[in-house]
Scaffold this motif. Structure first.
Motif, PDB file in Angstrom:
ATOM      1  N   TRP A 311       1.056  -1.199   0.142  1.00 51.17           N
ATOM      2  CA  TRP A 311      -0.049  -0.072   0.094  1.00 51.17           C
ATOM      3  C   TRP A 311       0.860   1.321   0.071  1.00 51.17           C
ATOM      4  N   THR A 312       0.300   2.482  -0.348  1.00 54.55           N
ATOM      5  CA  THR A 312       0.734   3.738  -0.307  1.00 54.55           C
ATOM      6  C   THR A 312      -0.037   4.615   0.767  1.00 54.55           C
ATOM      7  N   ALA A 313       0.527   5.367   1.494  1.00 56.48           N
ATOM      8  CA  ALA A 313      -0.268   6.263   2.420  1.00 56.48           C
ATOM      9  C   ALA A 313       0.360   7.890   1.981  1.00 56.48           C
ATOM     10  N   ARG A 314      -0.762   8.438   1.813  1.00 51.37           N
ATOM     11  CA  ARG A 314      -0.412  10.112   1.832  1.00 51.37           C
ATOM     12  C   ARG A 314      -1.195  10.976   2.696  1.00 51.37           C
ATOM     13  N   VAL A 315      -0.761  11.969   3.229  1.00 49.84           N
ATOM     14  CA  VAL A 315      -1.428  12.683   4.238  1.00 49.84           C
ATOM     15  C   VAL A 315      -1.594  14.211   3.536  1.00 49.84           C
ATOM     16  N   THR A 316      -3.074  14.352   3.848  1.00 53.96           N
ATOM     17  CA  THR A 316      -3.463  15.608   3.450  1.00 53.96           C
ATOM     18  C   THR A 316      -3.860  16.469   4.497  1.00 53.96           C
ATOM     19  N   LEU A 317      -3.608  17.706   4.778  1.00 51.04           N
ATOM     20  CA  LEU A 317      -3.707  18.705   5.835  1.00 51.04           C
ATOM     21  C   LEU A 317      -3.380  19.965   5.613  1.00 51.04           C
ATOM     22  N   ALA A 318      -4.085  20.988   6.336  1.00 49.50           N
ATOM     23  CA  ALA A 318      -4.074  22.228   6.299  1.00 49.50           C
ATOM     24  C   ALA A 318      -2.725  22.846   7.084  1.00 49.50           C
ATOM     25  N   PRO A 319      -1.864  23.154   6.890  1.00 49.91           N
ATOM     26  CA  PRO A 319      -0.556  23.595   7.852  1.00 49.91           C
ATOM     27  C   PRO A 319      -1.052  24.905   8.615  1.00 49.91           C
ATOM     28  N   PRO A 320      -0.463  24.842   9.828  1.00 46.54           N
ATOM     29  CA  PRO A 320      -0.985  25.959  10.715  1.00 46.54           C
ATOM     30  C   PRO A 320      -0.755  27.274  10.018  1.00 46.54           C
ATOM     31  N   GLY A 321      -1.685  28.342   9.986  1.00 50.26           N
ATOM     32  CA  GLY A 321      -1.669  29.705   9.322  1.00 50.26           C
ATOM     33  C   GLY A 321      -1.686  29.818   7.706  1.00 50.26           C
ATOM     34  N   ASP A 322      -2.110  28.371   7.342  1.00 52.38           N
ATOM     35  CA  ASP A 322      -2.072  28.254   5.738  1.00 52.38           C
ATOM     36  C   ASP A 322      -3.174  27.554   5.674  1.00 52.38           C
ATOM     37  N   PRO A 323      -4.070  28.293   4.739  1.00 50.16           N
ATOM     38  CA  PRO A 323      -5.449  27.624   4.386  1.00 50.16           C
ATOM     39  C   PRO A 323      -5.620  26.860   3.324  1.00 50.16           C
ATOM     40  N   VAL A 324      -4.639  26.572   2.496  1.00 47.95           N
ATOM     41  CA  VAL A 324      -4.372  25.661   1.459  1.00 47.95           C
ATOM     42  C   VAL A 324      -4.152  24.375   2.090  1.00 47.95           C
ATOM     43  N   VAL A 325      -5.011  23.161   1.298  1.00 39.90           N
ATOM     44  CA  VAL A 325      -4.543  22.084   1.800  1.00 39.90           C
ATOM     45  C   VAL A 325      -3.599  21.377   1.274  1.00 39.90           C
ATOM     46  N   ARG A 326      -2.572  20.875   2.070  1.00 41.80           N
ATOM     47  CA  ARG A 326      -1.359  20.199   1.263  1.00 41.80           C
ATOM     48  C   ARG A 326      -1.622  18.787   1.219  1.00 41.80           C
ATOM     49  N   GLU A 327      -0.787  18.042   0.326  1.00 40.46           N
ATOM     50  CA  GLU A 327      -0.584  16.827   0.364  1.00 40.46           C
ATOM     51  C   GLU A 327       0.813  16.349   0.254  1.00 40.46           C
ATOM     52  N   THR A 328       1.324  15.270   1.087  1.00 41.41           N
ATOM     53  CA  THR A 328       2.630  14.864   1.175  1.00 41.41           C
ATOM     54  C   THR A 328       2.846  13.777  -0.108  1.00 41.41           C
ATOM     55  N   ASN A 329       4.049  13.712  -0.055  1.00 40.40           N
ATOM     56  CA  ASN A 329       4.411  12.499  -1.382  1.00 40.40           C
ATOM     57  C   ASN A 329       3.860  10.865  -0.714  1.00 40.40           C
ATOM     58  N   PRO A 330       3.867   9.968  -1.450  1.00 40.02           N
ATOM     59  CA  PRO A 330       3.380   8.550  -1.036  1.00 40.02           C
ATOM     60  C   PRO A 330       4.545   7.907  -0.328  1.00 40.02           C
ATOM     61  N   ALA A 331       4.164   7.208   0.803  1.00 35.31           N
ATOM     62  CA  ALA A 331       5.009   6.516   1.621  1.00 35.31           C
ATOM     63  C   ALA A 331       4.427   4.917   1.627  1.00 35.31           C
ATOM     64  N   ALA A 332       5.340   4.021   0.945  1.00 37.03           N
ATOM     65  CA  ALA A 332       4.967   2.590   0.967  1.00 37.03           C
ATOM     66  C   ALA A 332       4.843   1.966   2.486  1.00 37.03           C
ATOM     67  N   PHE A 333       4.118   0.825   2.650  1.00 39.18           N
ATOM     68  CA  PHE A 333       4.009  -0.053   3.508  1.00 39.18           C
ATOM     69  C   PHE A 333       3.344  -1.264   3.118  1.00 39.18           C
ATOM     70  N   VAL A 334       3.437  -2.423   4.142  1.00 32.20           N
ATOM     71  CA  VAL A 334       2.837  -3.775   3.592  1.00 32.20           C
ATOM     72  C   VAL A 334       1.769  -4.072   4.587  1.00 32.20           C
ATOM     73  N   LEU A 335       0.623  -4.239   3.906  1.00 37.73           N
ATOM     74  CA  LEU A 335      -0.565  -4.786   4.790  1.00 37.73           C
ATOM     75  C   LEU A 335      -0.330  -6.584   4.886  1.00 37.73           C
TER      76      LEU A 335
END
Length: 438
Positions: A311-335
């Motif tokens: 699988w890959t996991a990406r985190v989406t969030l709005a950083p403090p003081g920034d109204p724009v939602v950001r998305e990280t790069n994918p990070a892989a893991f095994v289920l």
């Protein structure tokens, strides 16, 4: 920029230039025919064969000056943001043919003098060579008619003609590859041809300010400086399974480690090759900038929706003081899958052959397109074909020895966690065993 017809258009312009220039050589050798075909297709034994020139494109190379001049074609999200031109240099072989003494030499001299006097194929000459015949475009071959749409005359860079020395060894290899008899020849390189696709792209709007302007002064905050070596944007470094294990199981908590992961509207998007859309798990507010913890579900719906594997996991969030939602790069893991051993799987031994058949279920469910392998200590077998994910897994072994056997289930390369790494030294999980009957 030029279209994909530009390579053929260059050959047509050069042939037209040579054809018009051979009028002056007429009194010396007579009527001269100019062609642009492979040398091995020229019929030298034809009784009507006369003096002629042939232009042969034998090699195409990337232009070293412009091959990386444009922006990358796609952005990290996969959207097309530019159509970078394909910058090419065309290498031609100009060959002179004559049926009498000195004809080939005279033709080659006139042709080289003509190309030496035209080091640049100007736009007017290109348009004149490619425009339809005044008698009507229908009298021209279909391939020649199509070259009028090449846009070669409109490309930014000029098309230049340069003599390219070819030594005897390279010339010998070239004519051996052509499988034709050698005739007096000279090489030319035509540079540069810029071929650009005409596909729609996404272009970003101009930047009005670097950050949200101050409400009172109207000043922009400018560029933020981070006095460390961490990435300046939200970034995922890795997904850490619990208890130092190499994989995660449903119902466990995973840690996504990275930088600048604190903010609001935090969510994690889990993607798998077998899923068309990612599974989104909402976290809410995260106050830790270096980690996001996510509890994986383990209910019946999750057993059907989360296939084992990579699988890959990406985190989406709005950083403090920034109204724009950001998305990280994918990070892989095994289920990792889990063989269901309670209640005990059905294990049957054939009385005649001694072969053992094991029937069991798995958490999460194994889809029919996935490859499942079960190992009893050192003996392994592949699951038989199934039609539905809810069907049990059936493994046909050979004559496996009876007694207690450790179980390992592997699905699409993801292996169940037989080894317990929470202790030092690590040991086998005592629950991952079955009893093989005699």
């Amino acid at each position: 920029m030029s279209s994909a017809l530009a390579i053929g258009a260059v050959s047509a312009v050069l042939r037209n230039l040579l054809d018009n220039g051979m009028v002056d050589v007429g009194p010396a050798v007579g009527t001269v025919k100019v062609t642009a075909v492979a040398p091995d297709t020229i019929k030298l034994d034809d009784p009507d064969f006369g003096p002629s020139l042939n232009l042969f494109l034998h090699r195409v190379t990337p232009n070293p000056g412009l091959r990386n001049a444009a922006l990358p074609e796609f952005d990290p999200g996969g959207a097309r943001r530019s159509n970078p031109p394909l910058a090419l240099d065309l290498h031609y072989l100009l060959t002179a043919y004559g049926s009498a003494d000195f004809q080939a030499e005279i033709l080659l001299g006139y042709a080289m003098s003509l190309l030496h006097g035209r080091p640049v194929l100007d736009r007017a000459a290109i348009r004149t060579a490619l425009e339809p015949s005044p008698l009507g475009a229908g009298i021209l071959p279909p391939a020649y008619q199509a070259l009028a749409a090449s846009d070669l005359a409109d490309q930014v860079e000029a098309v230049t003609v340069t003599l390219e020395p070819i030594d005897s060894e390279e010339m010998s290899r070239l004519w051996s590859a052509i499988q034709a008899h050698y005739r007096p020849s000279v090489g030319y390189v035509i540079t540069v041809v810029l071929i650009e696709a005409a596909k729609p792209v996404r272009s970003a709007l101009p930047v009005l300010s670097r950050g949200a302007p101050d409400e009172d002064t109207g000043d922009e905050p400018g560029v933020f400086v981070h006095p460390d070596l961490l990435p300046p944007v939200p970034t995922a470094f890795r997904v850490a399974p619990p208890e130092h294990q190499p994989a995660v199981r449903l119902g466990e908590t995973v840690r996504i480690e990275g930088a600048h992961l604190d903010g609001s509207a935090v969510a994690v998007r889990f993607a798998h090759p077998l899923l068309e859309d990612p599974i989104v798990v909402d976290v809410g507010v995260n106050e830790e900038p270096s980690v996001v913890e996510v509890d994986l579900p383990s209910d019946a719906a999750a057993q059907a929706a989360w296939p084992a594997g990579v699988w890959t996991a990406r985190v989406t969030l709005a950083p403090p003081g920034d109204p724009v939602v950001r998305e990280t790069n994918p990070a892989a893991f095994v289920l990792a899958p889990e063989p269901v051993l309670a209640p005990a799987p059905v294990i049957v031994r054939d009385a005649g052959t001694g072969a053992v058949t094991v029937t069991l279920q798995s958490r999460p469910q194994v889809r029919p397109t996935q490859r499942a392998v079960l190992a009893l200590d050192g003996d392994a077998a592949i699951a038989e074909p199934r039609t539905a994910a809810t069907d049990p897994l059936v493994f046909a072994f050979g004559p496996v020895p009876d007694g207690e056997r450790r179980v390992r289930l592997t699905v699409d390369g993801a292996e169940s966690l037989l080894v317990d790494r929470s202790t030092s030294p690590p040991g086998f999980d005592p629950t991952q065993v079955v009893e093989v009957p005699a």
